[in-house]
Write an enzyme that holds these catalytic residues in place. Sequence first.
Site: not given
Ligand code: DGY
Length: 330
Positions: A238, A267, A286
């Site tokens: 993240r 984002e 992402h």
């Molecule tokens: C998640 O699933 O947490 C990812 O960041 C997105 O695929």
Amino acid sequence: MAKPKVFVTRLIPEPGLDLLKQDCDVQVWPEELPPSREALLAGLAEAEGLLSLLTDKIDAVLLDAAPSLKVVSNYAVGYDNISVPDATARGILVCNKPGVLSETTADLAWSLLMASARRLAEGYDYVRTGKWKTWGPRTFLGWDVHHATLGIVGLGRIGFEMAKRARGFDMKVLYTNRTRKEEFEAMMGLEWAPLEQVLEESDFITLHTPLNDETRHLLGAAQFKQMKSTAVLINTARGQIVDQVALYEALKSGEIAYAALDVTDPEPIAPDDPLLSLPNCLIVPHIGSASHATRNRMAVMAAENLLAALKGERPENLVNPDVWKNRKSI
Ligand code: DGY
């Protein structure tokens, strides 16, 4: 009997939608951008199920505006977009999808690691813009991956997959994690170390922790100072785990060599963010879990979790099992 209403906040892959449509009255938000707050509130007015994405902020105000809501099934492993305590307080089940994307995300993290080590983005830009005139003995020198030290911050499922991949490159692997995983140490030849040591000794540092109060800005100015000047940072977890202003300074001043980010804060990253002006920072949008097969599996799992909850069955991937334990009837 009327089918339960379900709101899906984006066009997820067909296999998941098809499953939902068999048993539910499904409303899908059709746009590329997430629904606005108003659209989300309207979509939830009568919904019993919500299939949300990590771009949807699910908080107390929203949950209060959804009197029939029984379950939120997040199309992600991370669920930092959902206020789980607020859902729990209202008896709403929250589901995620652990495991489904570990290998695919590790593949992407590994691609970023390799691309950074050998400066692929810079090389491609050089070719594309007509700057390639001859073979150069000093052109785009990078860093060897084989026999280097990989530092894994957070040894969950994705971190473990990174450790597996590192074995093929004869890497030394250090990891830091709240709890030591001695069985993995023995099985994979990993070494546990405190974060500071991982930062000091690793050539490549890859982040795989969830985002929470402990991990927000886990890496900032002080931590970049601890890293080698040749260190490469990979973040597929993240964006908020890294202090991006400090990262910019560290990359610009040469305190660390390179960063490759699949996730940013916020984002999308603003087009004028200074990080985008740096040649030693590679950013992708992402896409950690973005393979055809994995996104299909994610859609099916999210639908299955949601359907189970609506049928009064325990969903397989429950984030707040207390709601299930304390339920009267659903
Ligand atoms: C998640 O699933 O947490 C990812 O960041 C997105 O695929």
